[in-house]
Design a protein around this motif. Structure first.
Motif, PDB file in Angstrom:
ATOM      1  N   MET A  59       0.895  -1.644  -0.282  1.00 32.91           N
ATOM      2  CA  MET A  59      -0.234   0.104   0.329  1.00 32.91           C
ATOM      3  C   MET A  59       0.572   1.185  -0.460  1.00 32.91           C
ATOM      4  SD  MET A  59      -2.786  -1.617   2.875  1.00 32.91           S
ATOM      5  CE  MET A  59      -1.599  -1.957   3.861  1.00 32.91           C
ATOM      6  N   GLU A  60       0.241   2.194  -0.595  1.00 32.65           N
ATOM      7  CA  GLU A  60       1.033   3.307  -0.550  1.00 32.65           C
ATOM      8  C   GLU A  60      -0.009   4.195  -0.026  1.00 32.65           C
ATOM      9  OE1 GLU A  60       3.593   7.060  -3.245  1.00 32.65           O
ATOM     10  OE2 GLU A  60       2.325   4.989  -3.788  1.00 32.65           O
ATOM     11  N   PRO A  61      -0.110   4.358   1.255  1.00 28.65           N
ATOM     12  CA  PRO A  61      -0.849   5.492   2.660  1.00 28.65           C
ATOM     13  C   PRO A  61      -1.276   6.744   2.028  1.00 28.65           C
ATOM     14  CG  PRO A  61      -0.227   4.952   3.926  1.00 28.65           C
ATOM     15  CD  PRO A  61       0.784   3.961   2.804  1.00 28.65           C
ATOM     16  N   MET A  62       0.258   7.734   1.305  1.00 29.19           N
ATOM     17  CA  MET A  62       0.251   8.480   1.708  1.00 29.19           C
ATOM     18  C   MET A  62       1.422   8.836   0.443  1.00 29.19           C
ATOM     19  SD  MET A  62       1.271  10.131   5.189  1.00 29.19           S
ATOM     20  CE  MET A  62       1.231  12.137   4.521  1.00 29.19           C
ATOM     21  N   PRO A  63       1.223   9.911  -0.564  1.00 30.92           N
ATOM     22  CA  PRO A  63       2.382   9.869  -1.661  1.00 30.92           C
ATOM     23  C   PRO A  63       3.939   9.805  -0.714  1.00 30.92           C
ATOM     24  CG  PRO A  63       0.807  11.751  -1.896  1.00 30.92           C
ATOM     25  CD  PRO A  63       0.251  10.892  -0.718  1.00 30.92           C
ATOM     26  N   ASP A  64       4.325   8.699  -1.691  1.00 33.07           N
ATOM     27  CA  ASP A  64       5.850   8.696  -1.360  1.00 33.07           C
ATOM     28  C   ASP A  64       6.577   8.031  -0.096  1.00 33.07           C
ATOM     29  OD1 ASP A  64       7.320   9.646  -3.088  1.00 33.07           O
ATOM     30  OD2 ASP A  64       7.133  11.694  -2.492  1.00 33.07           O
ATOM     31  N   MET A  65       5.040   7.294   0.663  1.00 33.97           N
ATOM     32  CA  MET A  65       5.499   6.363   2.232  1.00 33.97           C
ATOM     33  C   MET A  65       4.889   5.372   1.352  1.00 33.97           C
ATOM     34  SD  MET A  65       3.286   6.965   5.771  1.00 33.97           S
ATOM     35  CE  MET A  65       4.233   8.741   5.524  1.00 33.97           C
ATOM     36  N   GLU A  66       5.810   4.329   1.748  1.00 32.48           N
ATOM     37  CA  GLU A  66       5.134   3.108   1.422  1.00 32.48           C
ATOM     38  C   GLU A  66       4.660   2.154   2.487  1.00 32.48           C
ATOM     39  OE1 GLU A  66       7.840   0.685  -1.649  1.00 32.48           O
ATOM     40  OE2 GLU A  66       7.167   2.599  -3.276  1.00 32.48           O
ATOM     41  N   MET A  67       4.239   0.588   2.279  1.00 38.25           N
ATOM     42  CA  MET A  67       3.285   0.100   3.699  1.00 38.25           C
ATOM     43  C   MET A  67       3.320  -1.090   3.456  1.00 38.25           C
ATOM     44  SD  MET A  67       0.672   1.110   6.366  1.00 38.25           S
ATOM     45  CE  MET A  67      -0.186  -0.415   6.777  1.00 38.25           C
ATOM     46  N   THR A  68       3.826  -2.058   3.955  1.00 37.73           N
ATOM     47  CA  THR A  68       3.644  -3.846   3.414  1.00 37.73           C
ATOM     48  C   THR A  68       2.893  -4.660   4.655  1.00 37.73           C
ATOM     49  OG1 THR A  68       5.934  -3.919   1.844  1.00 37.73           O
ATOM     50  CG2 THR A  68       5.025  -5.794   2.962  1.00 37.73           C
ATOM     51  N   VAL A  69       2.252  -5.362   4.640  1.00 38.07           N
ATOM     52  CA  VAL A  69       1.750  -6.937   5.240  1.00 38.07           C
ATOM     53  C   VAL A  69       1.940  -7.462   4.821  1.00 38.07           C
ATOM     54  CG1 VAL A  69      -0.532  -6.513   6.699  1.00 38.07           C
ATOM     55  CG2 VAL A  69      -0.196  -4.011   6.057  1.00 38.07           C
ATOM     56  N   LYS A  70       2.441  -8.212   5.765  1.00 34.11           N
ATOM     57  CA  LYS A  70       2.185  -9.498   5.267  1.00 34.11           C
ATOM     58  C   LYS A  70       1.698 -10.834   6.861  1.00 34.11           C
ATOM     59  CE  LYS A  70       6.609  -9.345   2.822  1.00 34.11           C
ATOM     60  NZ  LYS A  70       8.228 -10.116   2.858  1.00 34.11           N
ATOM     61  N   GLY A  71       1.282 -11.364   6.399  1.00 36.96           N
ATOM     62  CA  GLY A  71      -0.047 -12.049   6.931  1.00 36.96           C
ATOM     63  C   GLY A  71      -0.482 -13.942   7.048  1.00 36.96           C
ATOM     64  N   GLY A  72      -1.516 -13.974   7.767  1.00 39.79           N
ATOM     65  CA  GLY A  72      -2.074 -15.318   7.360  1.00 39.79           C
ATOM     66  C   GLY A  72      -3.349 -15.148   8.445  1.00 39.79           C
ATOM     67  N   SER A  73      -4.811 -15.988   7.640  1.00 39.29           N
ATOM     68  CA  SER A  73      -6.124 -15.917   8.868  1.00 39.29           C
ATOM     69  C   SER A  73      -5.984 -17.819   8.405  1.00 39.29           C
ATOM     70  CB  SER A  73      -6.589 -15.246   8.567  1.00 39.29           C
ATOM     71  OG  SER A  73      -7.060 -15.518   6.757  1.00 39.29           O
ATOM     72  N   HIS A  74      -6.641 -17.543   9.746  1.00 41.12           N
ATOM     73  CA  HIS A  74      -7.585 -18.821   9.722  1.00 41.12           C
ATOM     74  C   HIS A  74      -8.229 -18.830  10.194  1.00 41.12           C
ATOM     75  CE1 HIS A  74      -6.958 -23.819  11.199  1.00 41.12           C
ATOM     76  NE2 HIS A  74      -7.761 -23.676  10.421  1.00 41.12           N
ATOM     77  N   TYR A  75      -9.883 -19.441   9.661  1.00 36.09           N
ATOM     78  CA  TYR A  75     -11.106 -19.241  10.584  1.00 36.09           C
ATOM     79  C   TYR A  75     -11.787 -20.678  10.742  1.00 36.09           C
ATOM     80  CZ  TYR A  75     -13.245 -18.499   5.797  1.00 36.09           C
ATOM     81  OH  TYR A  75     -13.432 -18.440   4.949  1.00 36.09           O
ATOM     82  N   TRP A  76     -12.849 -20.871  11.522  1.00 40.71           N
ATOM     83  CA  TRP A  76     -13.549 -22.482  11.937  1.00 40.71           C
ATOM     84  C   TRP A  76     -14.586 -22.000  12.949  1.00 40.71           C
ATOM     85  CZ3 TRP A  76      -8.659 -20.576  14.193  1.00 40.71           C
ATOM     86  CH2 TRP A  76      -9.049 -20.914  15.038  1.00 40.71           C
ATOM     87  N   GLY A  77     -15.682 -23.097  12.507  1.00 40.17           N
ATOM     88  CA  GLY A  77     -17.664 -22.649  13.360  1.00 40.17           C
ATOM     89  C   GLY A  77     -18.029 -24.248  13.115  1.00 40.17           C
ATOM     90  N   ASP A  78     -18.878 -23.506  13.078  1.00 38.33           N
ATOM     91  CA  ASP A  78     -20.224 -24.300  13.102  1.00 38.33           C
ATOM     92  C   ASP A  78     -21.474 -23.863  12.682  1.00 38.33           C
ATOM     93  OD1 ASP A  78     -19.089 -26.606  14.294  1.00 38.33           O
ATOM     94  OD2 ASP A  78     -19.088 -26.026  16.437  1.00 38.33           O
ATOM     95  N   LEU A  79     -21.702 -24.366  11.621  1.00 41.21           N
ATOM     96  CA  LEU A  79     -23.232 -23.450  11.237  1.00 41.21           C
ATOM     97  C   LEU A  79     -24.768 -24.539  11.396  1.00 41.21           C
ATOM     98  CD1 LEU A  79     -22.564 -23.520   7.470  1.00 41.21           C
ATOM     99  CD2 LEU A  79     -22.848 -22.583   8.702  1.00 41.21           C
ATOM    100  N   PHE A  80     -25.094 -24.381  12.800  1.00 40.72           N
ATOM    101  CA  PHE A  80     -26.471 -24.880  12.406  1.00 40.72           C
ATOM    102  C   PHE A  80     -27.453 -24.329  11.741  1.00 40.72           C
ATOM    103  CE2 PHE A  80     -23.813 -24.534  16.454  1.00 40.72           C
ATOM    104  CZ  PHE A  80     -23.898 -25.315  17.098  1.00 40.72           C
ATOM    105  N   ILE A  81     -27.883 -26.112  11.284  1.00 39.91           N
ATOM    106  CA  ILE A  81     -29.444 -25.954  10.281  1.00 39.91           C
ATOM    107  C   ILE A  81     -30.312 -26.144  10.796  1.00 39.91           C
ATOM    108  CG2 ILE A  81     -29.883 -25.701   7.712  1.00 39.91           C
ATOM    109  CD1 ILE A  81     -26.688 -25.656   6.972  1.00 39.91           C
ATOM    110  N   ASN A  82     -31.208 -26.049  10.146  1.00 41.71           N
ATOM    111  CA  ASN A  82     -32.562 -25.973  10.790  1.00 41.71           C
ATOM    112  C   ASN A  82     -33.170 -26.765  10.040  1.00 41.71           C
ATOM    113  OD1 ASN A  82     -35.709 -26.487  10.607  1.00 41.71           O
ATOM    114  ND2 ASN A  82     -35.526 -24.392  12.105  1.00 41.71           N
TER     115      ASN A  82
END
Length: 89
Positions: A25-48
């Protein structure tokens, strides 16, 4: 199978597995930003089982990131989300 209140529900478990991302990203001119990462999500669905509507969802999400912003040292961020969604009539 499970029950939510008086409703019979099929219980469906979900899991995203691990994923990674990089954002440049470049949030403003001449200012660079890098974001690296990961995610993980899990859960349960209860379906009628009578009308196939979702009665309830419970989930957890974990996001790990490292941000690099200009000349500053990298900053690590951990975000944990817990959520519940319920059907209302």
């Amino acid at each position: 199978m499970s029950r939510i209140g008086s409703q019979d529900c099929a219980l469906v478990r979900f899991d995203s597995g691990e994923s990674g991302f990089v954002m440049l990203m470049e949030p403003m001119p001449d200012m660079e930003m890098t974001v690296k990462g990961g995610s993980h999500y899990w859960g349960d669905l209860f379906i009628n089982v009578d009308d196939y509507w979702v009665e309830k969802v419970t989930f957890k999400e974990l996001v790990l990131t490292e941000m690099t912003f200009g000349e500053n040292p990298p900053m690590s961020v951990v975000i944990k989300r817990l959520g519940t969604i319920t059907r209302t009539d």
